[in-house]
Design an enzyme around this catalytic site. Sequence first.
Site, PDB file in Angstrom:
ATOM      1  N   ASP A   1       0.217  14.621  -0.205  1.00 47.37           N
ATOM      2  CA  ASP A   1      -0.662  13.308  -0.230  1.00 47.37           C
ATOM      3  C   ASP A   1       0.399  11.908   0.743  1.00 47.37           C
ATOM      4  O   ASP A   1       1.304  11.253   0.470  1.00 47.37           O
ATOM      5  CB  ASP A   1      -0.018  12.823  -1.351  1.00 47.37           C
ATOM      6  CG  ASP A   1      -0.946  11.066  -2.084  1.00 47.37           C
ATOM      7  OD1 ASP A   1      -1.215  11.370  -0.914  1.00 47.37           O
ATOM      8  OD2 ASP A   1      -0.873  10.918  -2.872  1.00 47.37           O
TER       9      ASP A   1
ATOM     10  N   CYS B   1       4.588  13.070  -0.869  1.00 50.07           N
ATOM     11  CA  CYS B   1       4.543  12.527  -0.471  1.00 50.07           C
ATOM     12  C   CYS B   1       5.238  11.660  -0.130  1.00 50.07           C
ATOM     13  O   CYS B   1       6.139  10.822   0.092  1.00 50.07           O
ATOM     14  CB  CYS B   1       4.325  11.752  -2.030  1.00 50.07           C
ATOM     15  SG  CYS B   1       2.994  10.367  -1.577  1.00 50.07           S
TER      16      CYS B   1
ATOM     17  N   TRP C   1       0.819   9.889   4.416  1.00 46.84           N
ATOM     18  CA  TRP C   1      -0.283   7.995   4.529  1.00 46.84           C
ATOM     19  C   TRP C   1       0.124   7.748   6.247  1.00 46.84           C
ATOM     20  O   TRP C   1       1.790   7.932   5.919  1.00 46.84           O
ATOM     21  CB  TRP C   1      -0.841   7.364   3.930  1.00 46.84           C
ATOM     22  CG  TRP C   1       0.591   6.312   3.102  1.00 46.84           C
ATOM     23  CD1 TRP C   1       0.860   6.024   3.546  1.00 46.84           C
ATOM     24  CD2 TRP C   1       0.649   6.935   2.357  1.00 46.84           C
ATOM     25  NE1 TRP C   1       1.792   5.052   2.896  1.00 46.84           N
ATOM     26  CE2 TRP C   1       1.764   5.424   1.760  1.00 46.84           C
ATOM     27  CE3 TRP C   1       0.490   8.067   1.120  1.00 46.84           C
ATOM     28  CZ2 TRP C   1       2.895   5.873   0.810  1.00 46.84           C
ATOM     29  CZ3 TRP C   1       1.449   8.044  -0.306  1.00 46.84           C
ATOM     30  CH2 TRP C   1       2.006   6.725  -0.594  1.00 46.84           C
TER      31      TRP C   1
ATOM     32  N   SER D   1      -1.502   5.996  -4.345  1.00 46.80           N
ATOM     33  CA  SER D   1      -1.411   6.953  -4.928  1.00 46.80           C
ATOM     34  C   SER D   1      -1.317   6.215  -6.352  1.00 46.80           C
ATOM     35  O   SER D   1       0.033   5.224  -6.203  1.00 46.80           O
ATOM     36  CB  SER D   1      -0.415   7.780  -4.649  1.00 46.80           C
ATOM     37  OG  SER D   1      -0.456   8.349  -2.935  1.00 46.80           O
TER      38      SER D   1
HETATM   39  P1  FAD Z   1      -2.727  -3.609   7.299  1.00 45.16           P
HETATM   40  O1  FAD Z   1      -3.272  -5.247   7.514  1.00 45.16           O
HETATM   41  O2  FAD Z   1      -3.671  -2.409   7.328  1.00 45.16           O
HETATM   42  O3  FAD Z   1      -1.506  -3.214   8.150  1.00 45.16           O
HETATM   43  C1  FAD Z   1      -0.767  -2.159   8.178  1.00 45.16           C
HETATM   44  C2  FAD Z   1      -0.817  -1.892   9.305  1.00 45.16           C
HETATM   45  O4  FAD Z   1      -1.476  -2.146  11.067  1.00 45.16           O
HETATM   46  C3  FAD Z   1       0.380  -2.583  10.328  1.00 45.16           C
HETATM   47  O5  FAD Z   1       1.917  -2.477   9.534  1.00 45.16           O
HETATM   48  C4  FAD Z   1       0.136  -2.479  11.412  1.00 45.16           C
HETATM   49  O6  FAD Z   1       1.314  -1.309  11.650  1.00 45.16           O
HETATM   50  C5  FAD Z   1      -0.779  -2.357  11.930  1.00 45.16           C
HETATM   51  N1  FAD Z   1      -1.596  -3.464  12.218  1.00 45.16           N
HETATM   52  C6  FAD Z   1      -1.950  -4.225  11.480  1.00 45.16           C
HETATM   53  N2  FAD Z   1      -2.693  -5.212  12.142  1.00 45.16           N
HETATM   54  C7  FAD Z   1      -2.054  -5.146  13.517  1.00 45.16           C
HETATM   55  C8  FAD Z   1      -2.240  -5.790  14.377  1.00 45.16           C
HETATM   56  N3  FAD Z   1      -3.445  -6.912  14.934  1.00 45.16           N
HETATM   57  N4  FAD Z   1      -2.821  -4.612  16.067  1.00 45.16           N
HETATM   58  C9  FAD Z   1      -1.784  -3.569  15.694  1.00 45.16           C
HETATM   59  N5  FAD Z   1      -1.395  -2.848  14.452  1.00 45.16           N
HETATM   60  C10 FAD Z   1      -2.121  -3.502  13.920  1.00 45.16           C
HETATM   61  N6  FAD Z   1       0.932   2.872   0.466  1.00 45.16           N
HETATM   62  C11 FAD Z   1       2.041   2.162  -0.337  1.00 45.16           C
HETATM   63  O7  FAD Z   1       2.371   1.463  -0.563  1.00 45.16           O
HETATM   64  N7  FAD Z   1       2.604   3.118  -1.472  1.00 45.16           N
HETATM   65  C12 FAD Z   1       0.761   3.976  -1.986  1.00 45.16           C
HETATM   66  O8  FAD Z   1       1.395   4.913  -2.826  1.00 45.16           O
HETATM   67  C13 FAD Z   1       0.320   4.375  -1.082  1.00 45.16           C
HETATM   68  N8  FAD Z   1      -0.322   5.745  -0.771  1.00 45.16           N
HETATM   69  C14 FAD Z   1      -1.395   5.775  -0.118  1.00 45.16           C
HETATM   70  C15 FAD Z   1      -1.684   7.070  -0.534  1.00 45.16           C
HETATM   71  C16 FAD Z   1      -3.236   6.954   0.618  1.00 45.16           C
HETATM   72  C17 FAD Z   1      -3.853   8.391   0.026  1.00 45.16           C
HETATM   73  C18 FAD Z   1      -3.103   6.648   1.742  1.00 45.16           C
HETATM   74  C19 FAD Z   1      -3.913   6.831   3.229  1.00 45.16           C
HETATM   75  C20 FAD Z   1      -2.202   5.174   1.781  1.00 45.16           C
HETATM   76  C21 FAD Z   1      -2.068   4.551   0.995  1.00 45.16           C
HETATM   77  N9  FAD Z   1      -0.632   4.136   1.386  1.00 45.16           N
HETATM   78  C22 FAD Z   1       0.307   3.186  -0.313  1.00 45.16           C
HETATM   79  C23 FAD Z   1      -0.606   2.767   2.165  1.00 45.16           C
HETATM   80  C24 FAD Z   1      -2.171   1.320   1.674  1.00 45.16           C
HETATM   81  O9  FAD Z   1      -3.151   2.897   1.739  1.00 45.16           O
HETATM   82  C25 FAD Z   1      -1.796   0.438   2.925  1.00 45.16           C
HETATM   83  O10 FAD Z   1      -2.381   1.117   4.555  1.00 45.16           O
HETATM   84  C26 FAD Z   1      -0.702  -0.156   3.173  1.00 45.16           C
HETATM   85  O11 FAD Z   1      -0.319  -0.523   1.528  1.00 45.16           O
HETATM   86  C27 FAD Z   1      -1.159  -1.461   4.242  1.00 45.16           C
HETATM   87  O12 FAD Z   1      -1.771  -1.644   3.981  1.00 45.16           O
HETATM   88  P2  FAD Z   1      -2.235  -3.868   4.086  1.00 45.16           P
HETATM   89  O13 FAD Z   1      -3.639  -3.681   4.342  1.00 45.16           O
HETATM   90  O14 FAD Z   1      -0.512  -4.501   3.704  1.00 45.16           O
HETATM   91  O15 FAD Z   1      -1.930  -3.820   5.906  1.00 45.16           O
END
Ligand code: FAD
Length: 694
Positions: free
Chosen positions: A692, A647, A694, A454
């Site tokens: 908003d 949010c 997630w 966001s």
């Molecule tokens: P990922 O690698 O995607 O992992 C996320 C989670 O997936 C892990 O914590 C775990 O729970 C699970 N996971 C990963 N690997 C495994 C596995 N092997 N087995 C089981 N579970 C697993 N985030 C923010 O910090 N700020 C924002 O403003 C924000 N805004 C968003 C707005 C929207 C509309 C949406 C949809 C999401 C938003 N998010 C926000 C969340 C963001 O998009 C990400 O999901 C977040 O940052 C995590 O991403 P990542 O790739 O670091 O983690």
Amino acid sequence: AQLDTLDMIVLAVILLGTAAYFTKGTLWGIAKDPYAAAYADANGHKAGKTRNFLEKMEETGKNCIIFYGSQTGTAEDYASRLAKEGSSRFGLKTMIADLEDYDYENLDQFPDDKVAMFVLATYGEGEPTDNAVEFYEFIKGDDVQFSKSEEAEDPEKPLKSLKYVAFGLGNNTYEHYNVMVRNVDKYLIKFGAVRIGEAGEGDDGAGTMEEDFLAWKEPMWSHVAEKFNLEEREAVYDPVFAVTERDDLTADSATVYLGEPNKNHLEGQSKGPYNSHNPYIAPIAESDELFTSKDRNCLHLEVDISGSNLTYQTGDHIAVWPTNSGLEVDRFINIAGLEEKRHTVIGVKGLDATARVPFPTPTTYDTVVRYHMEICGAVSRQFLDTLSAFAPDEEAKAEMKKLGTDKDYFQQKVSSQYLNIAQALKMVSSKPWSAIPFSAFIEGLNKIQPRYYSISSSSQAQPKKVSITAVVEEIKTENGHVVKGVTTNYLLALKQKQHGISDPDPHGLNYAINGPRNKYDGIHIPVHIRHSNFKLPSDPSKPIIMIGPGTGVAPFRGFVQERAAQAAKGEKVGKTVLFFGCRKRDEDYIYQNDWKKWSEALGDNFVMHTAFSREQKEKVYVQHLLKKAATEINELLEKQKANFYVCGDAAVMARDVNNTLADIISEKRGVSKENAQDVVKGMRSRGIYQEDVW
Ligand code: FAD
């Protein structure tokens, strides 16, 4: 019609309802094939390709089409899995179809010896996924015109020859749980289509999506087999893609993709328009750490979009295209037995005319694993079952079979341990799994998804710089296994680099931080913007109430920045009330200086309520403060027609806030709890209550 041969059978699978994956554990992003549409028109339609799915089925001899509406890749993955199973177990001639790629006026000519499947995710507030918007608008339209509407024998039932199955992906923490599959099912039935079996619903909120899908599909296959007289046979693995090693090219050859998203990028002329198919390689102008605690990180990034045609509006989302960490790429390459040939150039081709390669080629094994596959995500039980055929020995094979078929055992050994695919394979056997065809990985693992953030800045105050506020994901399981978020740790590494910190990550993630062919050197990330409906009122004098604990405050930083800029220009700005929560004021109370600065421009009109959950014995959260401010809140909503925004965390916080507001309304307006819930619902449908989450 009498169906007597397998070939005559077309499974029209209506896959409605891939509910969006919105929980923390969810991979967010535009799932759709980000690489395939470099030459799409403004609506994403590809030039020179037929939009007539019946024609395509006819041409390619298919009797089963699986439509998907996918946002994060899961629905698309389920569609591919159904296609594979339909073909390997029942001899169906299957094709998968992105809902966005076709028109639907001719659904009324769907042959009755074929079957359609619909796998549909629900996104956000009960919305269709981006790729299902046009289909949904069509099917729910007041005046749907099918191609033969004029001459139909039974005008009330234009779709009576359409047989379909449907599965939805949803999240029960959202009010509009699985509405896509429910509504599409309803419309299809209204038009006379015949559903085979139950419409399935997967629940990401309960964490049971995969098991819901597996539980739904077995009886579904039995019904389909019965309806079309299909005989089940021993499933044999049939690759979808031919992977050819190319001795004529090396990884240095100019035509080989090393992570470039599409042809323009490969040829070095990153051209717009930039969108979900074509990211802008944006410089990060600034990056900062927002927390003071040592063990947790929260990043503030300023992404410079001035060199692109990208625009945004306050409240929109920015998508970041991640890169897998070197540590995980190596782990995968090693266990897959690809060490020796990781940089060998490969060509990848669909063995069937309808199979689409989900990344540009020629490329290398390393590139595919690093840039295109979600190698760190949760493992699918069904995938382990499929891979059992390629185990390095009989013992490993038996173990894989057990994991693939015993739900509890799988839960205990794999899911609850958060293992990724390479870790799971290694646990079963540390011998190289070199017998696994690379096609099986392409088919069985999701395409890596851009993650959304966001936007935490105001487009009026800084139109060319997009702010991101992201907490760095790290989960430690009970036995000490550490799971690191793919995107946020990549962003953290970029920040470290920008600050000249050589502090290696404690888990040695080591990213290919300069990108393919050093194209992302100087701190760049591939991004695109997604417009959202989460918007300030157009009249700034209207009061607003914002609830945003933790990183949920991100868009509200943009809102407050915008209103402060308006006030500074002399515009009349209404009451601006923000509820923020975190653990401790000297640890994770983010943007303190910004709030201070902007409150100078906004004066008494800016009111901030802060909840510090760990500063006293009793945990205090934003919901508690909201309740305390009941009189003020009700007055703002009822008398001053304020807008209300939430949010952040979808699973608990957003629901609690909804209920707290209903309690306030019930108490202050003297209405029953039930009526108060209806008032909140009404606010939602009028766009006064916006989420908003997630
Ligand atoms: P990922 O690698 O995607 O992992 C996320 C989670 O997936 C892990 O914590 C775990 O729970 C699970 N996971 C990963 N690997 C495994 C596995 N092997 N087995 C089981 N579970 C697993 N985030 C923010 O910090 N700020 C924002 O403003 C924000 N805004 C968003 C707005 C929207 C509309 C949406 C949809 C999401 C938003 N998010 C926000 C969340 C963001 O998009 C990400 O999901 C977040 O940052 C995590 O991403 P990542 O790739 O670091 O983690």
